[in-house]
Write an enzyme that holds these catalytic residues in place. Structure first.
Site, PDB file in Angstrom:
ATOM      1  N   HIS A  40      -5.648   3.650  -1.344  1.00 47.94           N
ATOM      2  CA  HIS A  40      -6.954   4.000  -0.784  1.00 47.94           C
ATOM      3  C   HIS A  40      -7.328   5.402  -1.251  1.00 47.94           C
ATOM      4  CE1 HIS A  40      -9.511   4.146   3.197  1.00 47.94           C
ATOM      5  NE2 HIS A  40     -10.210   4.494   2.141  1.00 47.94           N
ATOM      6  N   ASN A  67       0.856  -1.195   0.000  1.00 50.09           N
ATOM      7  CA  ASN A  67       0.000   0.000   0.000  1.00 50.09           C
ATOM      8  C   ASN A  67       0.893   1.246   0.000  1.00 50.09           C
ATOM      9  OD1 ASN A  67      -1.391   2.276   1.101  1.00 50.09           O
ATOM     10  ND2 ASN A  67      -3.046   0.933   1.756  1.00 50.09           N
ATOM     11  N   GLU A 109     -11.043  -9.398   3.411  1.00 56.14           N
ATOM     12  CA  GLU A 109      -9.762  -9.037   4.004  1.00 56.14           C
ATOM     13  C   GLU A 109      -9.996  -8.910   5.507  1.00 56.14           C
ATOM     14  OE1 GLU A 109      -7.153  -6.258   2.042  1.00 56.14           O
ATOM     15  OE2 GLU A 109      -6.519  -5.429   3.960  1.00 56.14           O
ATOM     16  N   GLU A 115      -8.747   0.612  -2.539  1.00 60.54           N
ATOM     17  CA  GLU A 115      -9.583   0.619  -1.334  1.00 60.54           C
ATOM     18  C   GLU A 115     -10.487   1.839  -1.393  1.00 60.54           C
ATOM     19  OE1 GLU A 115      -6.922   0.784   1.947  1.00 60.54           O
ATOM     20  OE2 GLU A 115      -6.162  -1.209   1.615  1.00 60.54           O
ATOM     21  N   ARG A 147      -6.974  12.752   1.361  1.00 57.56           N
ATOM     22  CA  ARG A 147      -5.855  13.239   2.178  1.00 57.56           C
ATOM     23  C   ARG A 147      -4.511  12.707   1.702  1.00 57.56           C
ATOM     24  NH1 ARG A 147      -7.236  10.012   7.714  1.00 57.56           N
ATOM     25  NH2 ARG A 147      -9.195  11.083   7.346  1.00 57.56           N
ATOM     26  N   ARG A 166       3.768  18.903   1.631  1.00 55.96           N
ATOM     27  CA  ARG A 166       4.356  20.107   1.055  1.00 55.96           C
ATOM     28  C   ARG A 166       3.629  20.597  -0.188  1.00 55.96           C
ATOM     29  NH1 ARG A 166       9.744  21.589   2.532  1.00 55.96           N
ATOM     30  NH2 ARG A 166       9.568  21.554   4.773  1.00 55.96           N
ATOM     31  N   ARG A 176      -9.406   8.022  -0.500  1.00 58.05           N
ATOM     32  CA  ARG A 176     -10.306   8.430   0.593  1.00 58.05           C
ATOM     33  C   ARG A 176     -11.212   9.557   0.135  1.00 58.05           C
ATOM     34  NH1 ARG A 176      -8.653   6.447   5.942  1.00 58.05           N
ATOM     35  NH2 ARG A 176     -10.320   7.805   6.659  1.00 58.05           N
ATOM     36  N   HIS A 214      -3.634  -4.480   7.867  1.00 56.69           N
ATOM     37  CA  HIS A 214      -3.706  -3.329   8.759  1.00 56.69           C
ATOM     38  C   HIS A 214      -2.786  -3.488   9.960  1.00 56.69           C
ATOM     39  CE1 HIS A 214      -5.143   0.400  10.413  1.00 56.69           C
ATOM     40  NE2 HIS A 214      -5.711   0.601   9.257  1.00 56.69           N
ATOM     41  N   THR A 254      -6.864   6.517  10.440  1.00 55.41           N
ATOM     42  CA  THR A 254      -6.753   5.454   9.442  1.00 55.41           C
ATOM     43  C   THR A 254      -8.004   4.597   9.594  1.00 55.41           C
ATOM     44  OG1 THR A 254      -5.405   3.588   8.674  1.00 55.41           O
ATOM     45  CG2 THR A 254      -5.398   4.010  11.042  1.00 55.41           C
ATOM     46  N   THR A 255      -8.156   3.585   8.736  1.00 56.14           N
ATOM     47  CA  THR A 255      -9.349   2.756   8.813  1.00 56.14           C
ATOM     48  C   THR A 255      -9.391   2.071  10.178  1.00 56.14           C
ATOM     49  OG1 THR A 255      -8.886   2.308   6.495  1.00 56.14           O
ATOM     50  CG2 THR A 255     -10.654   1.037   7.517  1.00 56.14           C
ATOM     51  N   HIS A 312       1.061   6.263   1.853  1.00 59.71           N
ATOM     52  CA  HIS A 312       1.787   7.240   2.676  1.00 59.71           C
ATOM     53  C   HIS A 312       2.980   7.868   1.965  1.00 59.71           C
ATOM     54  CE1 HIS A 312      -1.092   6.812   5.705  1.00 59.71           C
ATOM     55  NE2 HIS A 312      -0.933   5.509   5.755  1.00 59.71           N
TER      56      HIS A 312
HETATM   57  N1  PXP Z   1      -5.926  -3.074   4.395  1.00 55.46           N
HETATM   58  C1  PXP Z   1      -6.905  -2.136   4.468  1.00 55.46           C
HETATM   59  C2  PXP Z   1      -8.286  -2.526   4.117  1.00 55.46           C
HETATM   60  C3  PXP Z   1      -6.601  -0.811   4.835  1.00 55.46           C
HETATM   61  O1  PXP Z   1      -7.577   0.119   4.913  1.00 55.46           O
HETATM   62  C4  PXP Z   1      -5.256  -0.477   5.105  1.00 55.46           C
HETATM   63  C5  PXP Z   1      -4.902   0.947   5.433  1.00 55.46           C
HETATM   64  O2  PXP Z   1      -5.167   1.760   4.335  1.00 55.46           O
HETATM   65  C6  PXP Z   1      -4.290  -1.488   5.004  1.00 55.46           C
HETATM   66  C7  PXP Z   1      -4.644  -2.774   4.662  1.00 55.46           C
HETATM   67  C8  PXP Z   1      -2.848  -1.203   5.269  1.00 55.46           C
HETATM   68  O3  PXP Z   1      -2.680  -0.890   6.614  1.00 55.46           O
HETATM   69  P1  PXP Z   1      -1.270  -0.357   7.120  1.00 55.46           P
HETATM   70  O4  PXP Z   1      -1.014   0.931   6.398  1.00 55.46           O
HETATM   71  O5  PXP Z   1      -1.459  -0.194   8.583  1.00 55.46           O
HETATM   72  O6  PXP Z   1      -0.253  -1.411   6.766  1.00 55.46           O
END
Ligand code: PXP
Length: 253
Positions: free
Chosen positions: A48, A12, A159, A78, A54, A23, A50, A202, A108-109, A15
């Site tokens: 994701h 993922n 998941e 996502e 963000r 910035r 969102r 997650h 976060t989720t 970030h």
């Molecule tokens: N799976 C899902 C469904 C999520 O929403 C997230 C966070 O966006 C992740 C996995 C990844 O989580 P992490 O960033 O904590 O590894």
């Protein structure tokens, strides 16, 4: 059941966009990060989109779809189960879509989707996105009611939310961690018996991935924040490589 399936690693890259957006401007580009993750051995890319944008933007999502299509790597989008996201997803047609709960104020989720309570909302969205060519997964707690509800919605994949397990370990609450791990193990078995493909994600780190990856029914882990954070110290390639080594060790691969 034997551990016949190799556990896939979805990276993922949200970030990377978080750092860029701190910035404004274009650097670091999450799509360049996705390319580097693919080169480092990611089996899939997750992002994701969102509702408050963000981190990942609409333009990022489009470029990720183009990159993943050209690299023949699955893109897992996502998103919240809301109409405007469904429209975007239908236009993009990512390989996979993971429906997650989303609250604007959350960092976060937090926790899984209440599929059991939202059957009438989720079910038509699953059908719509599936008919449009995406493989839909539902992000849920390892809870029997939710797993049965996910299967009843017609989703091919769930998941399992691993965040609470990660938190319990961080808090040193071994008893709670053990209970959640047992629920995840049983949930994965139940899901498989209902014909679902099982993913998890997650809060996964080098320290907690072992027991999760050892659940034999799991086919895929989606990991973001820790890998991107660790990449600052060791580089993205090494962070992905080390996560993969931890997963393979846990599976005896
Ligand atoms: N799976 C899902 C469904 C999520 O929403 C997230 C966070 O966006 C992740 C996995 C990844 O989580 P992490 O960033 O904590 O590894």
């Amino acid at each position: 059941m034997s551990v016949a399936n190799k556990l896939r690693l979805g990276v993922n890259i949200d970030h990377i966009a978080t750092v860029r957006n701190a910035r404004g401007g274009e650097h670091p580009d999450p799509v360049a990060g996705a390319f580097a993750a693919i080169r480092a051995g990611a089996d899939g890319i997750t992002a994701h989109l969102r509702e408050d944008r963000r981190h990942i933007s609409d333009d990022d999502m489009e470029r990720l779809q183009m990159l993943c299509a050209s690299e023949n790597i699955p893109l897992n989008m996502e998103m919240a189960a809301v109409d405007d996201m469904v429209e975007i997803a239908k236009r993009l047609k990512p390989h996979a879509i993971c429906l997650v709960p989303e609250k604007r104020e959350e960092r976060t989720t937090e926790g899984g989707l209440d599929v059991a309570g939202l059957h009438n909302t989720i079910s038509p969205i699953v059908r719509d996105l599936t008919d449009n060519g995406s493989r839909v997964s539902l992000f849920i707690e390892a809870d029997e009611r939710q797993i049965r509800a996910a299967a009843a919605c017609g989703a091919p994949v769930i998941e399992i939310h691993t965040g609470a397990y990660a938190h319990a370990l961080d808090d040193g609450d071994e008893q709670r961690a053990h209970e959640i791990l047992t629920a995840m193990q049983q949930g994965a078995k139940l899901g498989l018996s209902l014909g679902l493909e099982i993913h998890a994600g997650h809060g996964i780190t080098f320290n907690n991935v072992g027991q999760i990856a050892a659940i034999p029914e799991l086919m895929e882990l989606n990991i973001g924040h820790f890998i991107i954070g660790e990449a600052i110290f060791m580089g993205l390639e090494e962070a992905i490589g080390e996560m993969r080594r931890c997963m393979e060790d846990a599976r005896g691969e």
